[in-house]
Design a protein around this motif. Structure first.
Motif, mmCIF file in Angstrom:
data_model
loop_
_atom_site.group_PDB
_atom_site.id
_atom_site.type_symbol
_atom_site.label_atom_id
_atom_site.label_comp_id
_atom_site.label_asym_id
_atom_site.label_seq_id
_atom_site.Cartn_x
_atom_site.Cartn_y
_atom_site.Cartn_z
ATOM 1 N N MET A 1 11.073 3.863 4.482
ATOM 2 C CA MET A 1 9.200 4.021 4.757
ATOM 3 C C MET A 1 8.285 2.699 4.328
ATOM 4 N N PHE A 2 8.519 3.188 3.169
ATOM 5 C CA PHE A 2 6.875 2.883 2.415
ATOM 6 C C PHE A 2 7.564 1.503 1.047
ATOM 7 N N GLU A 3 7.083 0.686 0.887
ATOM 8 C CA GLU A 3 6.696 -0.274 0.176
ATOM 9 C C GLU A 3 6.008 -0.651 -0.916
ATOM 10 N N PRO A 4 6.745 -0.362 -1.902
ATOM 11 C CA PRO A 4 5.555 -0.883 -3.024
ATOM 12 C C PRO A 4 5.142 -1.929 -3.348
ATOM 13 N N VAL A 5 3.127 -1.934 -3.399
ATOM 14 C CA VAL A 5 3.023 -2.748 -3.724
ATOM 15 C C VAL A 5 2.435 -3.323 -4.939
ATOM 16 N N GLY A 6 3.507 -4.605 -4.775
ATOM 17 C CA GLY A 6 3.226 -5.209 -6.625
ATOM 18 C C GLY A 6 4.353 -5.134 -7.066
ATOM 19 N N SER A 7 4.570 -5.080 -8.169
ATOM 20 C CA SER A 7 6.285 -5.085 -8.557
ATOM 21 C C SER A 7 6.405 -3.880 -8.486
ATOM 22 N N ALA A 8 8.282 -4.340 -8.197
ATOM 23 C CA ALA A 8 8.459 -2.531 -7.913
ATOM 24 C C ALA A 8 9.132 -2.136 -9.326
ATOM 25 N N GLU A 9 8.642 -3.191 -10.762
ATOM 26 C CA GLU A 9 9.573 -2.324 -12.210
ATOM 27 C C GLU A 9 8.378 -2.086 -12.379
ATOM 28 N N VAL A 10 8.410 -0.719 -13.538
ATOM 29 C CA VAL A 10 7.250 -0.138 -14.368
ATOM 30 C C VAL A 10 7.427 -1.046 -15.655
ATOM 31 N N THR A 11 6.204 -2.032 -15.523
ATOM 32 C CA THR A 11 5.802 -3.156 -16.424
ATOM 33 C C THR A 11 5.247 -3.309 -17.552
ATOM 34 N N ILE A 12 4.072 -1.864 -16.936
ATOM 35 C CA ILE A 12 3.364 -1.692 -18.038
ATOM 36 C C ILE A 12 2.716 -0.344 -18.001
ATOM 37 N N ASN A 13 2.125 -0.183 -19.260
ATOM 38 C CA ASN A 13 1.788 1.536 -19.722
ATOM 39 C C ASN A 13 -0.391 1.483 -19.887
ATOM 40 N N ILE A 14 -0.276 3.115 -18.964
ATOM 41 C CA ILE A 14 -2.040 3.281 -18.967
ATOM 42 C C ILE A 14 -2.099 4.745 -19.368
ATOM 43 N N TYR A 15 -3.039 5.015 -19.981
ATOM 44 C CA TYR A 15 -3.538 6.181 -20.562
ATOM 45 C C TYR A 15 -4.205 7.393 -19.825
ATOM 46 N N LEU A 16 -3.685 8.410 -19.532
ATOM 47 C CA LEU A 16 -4.432 9.298 -18.497
ATOM 48 C C LEU A 16 -4.578 10.955 -19.844
ATOM 49 N N GLY A 18 -4.719 10.512 -22.151
ATOM 50 C CA GLY A 18 -4.364 9.950 -23.732
ATOM 51 C C GLY A 18 -3.385 9.949 -24.062
ATOM 52 N N ARG A 19 -1.869 10.299 -23.042
ATOM 53 C CA ARG A 19 -0.584 10.263 -22.304
ATOM 54 C C ARG A 19 -0.259 9.048 -21.844
ATOM 55 N N PRO A 20 0.374 8.270 -22.198
ATOM 56 C CA PRO A 20 0.817 7.179 -21.742
ATOM 57 C C PRO A 20 1.223 7.500 -20.442
ATOM 58 N N ILE A 21 1.298 6.879 -19.032
ATOM 59 C CA ILE A 21 1.636 7.156 -18.554
ATOM 60 C C ILE A 21 2.675 5.404 -17.825
ATOM 61 N N PRO A 22 3.690 5.100 -17.255
ATOM 62 C CA PRO A 22 4.606 3.926 -17.134
ATOM 63 C C PRO A 22 3.690 3.942 -15.176
ATOM 64 N N ALA A 23 3.206 2.321 -15.402
ATOM 65 C CA ALA A 23 2.779 1.597 -13.713
ATOM 66 C C ALA A 23 3.232 0.446 -14.182
ATOM 67 N N ARG A 24 3.199 0.545 -12.467
ATOM 68 C CA ARG A 24 3.941 -1.173 -12.168
ATOM 69 C C ARG A 24 2.754 -2.221 -11.926
ATOM 70 N N ALA A 25 2.842 -3.324 -12.014
ATOM 71 C CA ALA A 25 1.529 -4.160 -12.149
ATOM 72 C C ALA A 25 1.068 -4.245 -10.903
ATOM 73 N N GLY A 26 -0.016 -4.141 -10.336
ATOM 74 C CA GLY A 26 -0.401 -4.837 -8.872
ATOM 75 C C GLY A 26 -0.480 -3.189 -7.896
ATOM 76 N N GLU A 27 -0.600 -1.941 -8.737
ATOM 77 C CA GLU A 27 -0.546 -0.680 -8.015
ATOM 78 C C GLU A 27 -2.305 -0.336 -8.255
ATOM 79 N N THR A 28 -2.056 0.554 -7.736
ATOM 80 C CA THR A 28 -2.874 1.068 -7.816
ATOM 81 C C THR A 28 -2.718 2.977 -8.435
ATOM 82 N N ILE A 29 -4.468 2.741 -9.394
ATOM 83 C CA ILE A 29 -4.262 4.115 -10.388
ATOM 84 C C ILE A 29 -3.618 5.884 -9.408
#
Ligand code: FES
Length: 101
Positions: A1-16, A18-29
């Motif tokens: 039903m829902f399609e991911p926007v951007g990459s479907a692969e976890v490719t980068i890390n962001i930090y919340l 101080g905690r690392p969170i795996p993210a997909r390039a192109g998706e929203t925070i």
């Protein structure tokens, strides 16, 4: 039903908070943090109630979060960037040069 926007692969890390969170390039925070199971993005300045994204289209402002030191940014309208530092926004925003007290 829902399609991911951007990459479907976890490719980068962001930090919340101080905690690392795996993210997909192109998706929203907001999409990234909801998928990671984050329980709230901010608390309200008056009652301290916890808030999470609601509309995901920029209308409700329940997704406000601090992004790289600037408060009250809309997580549902902001894309993840490698290494970005997010902080849960407790109470009023911290906006450099603006006194909201
Ligand atoms: S979720 Fe409603 S403005 Fe971001």
């Amino acid at each position: 039903m829902f399609e991911p926007v951007g990459s479907a692969e976890v490719t980068i890390n962001i930090y919340l908070d101080g905690r690392p969170i795996p993210a997909r390039a192109g998706e929203t925070i907001a999409a990234c943090l909801l998928r990671a199971g984050v329980t709230h993005f901010r608390t309200t300045p008056v009652s301290g109630a916890r808030r999470l994204p609601y509309c995901m289209i920029g209308h409700c402002f329940d997704c406000l979060i601090e992004i790289d030191g600037i408060g009250s940014r809309q997580a549902c309208l902001s894309q993840v960037v490698t290494g970005m530092k997010l902080r849960t926004q407790n109470g009023p925003a911290i906006i450099p040069g603006v006194d909201l007290q």
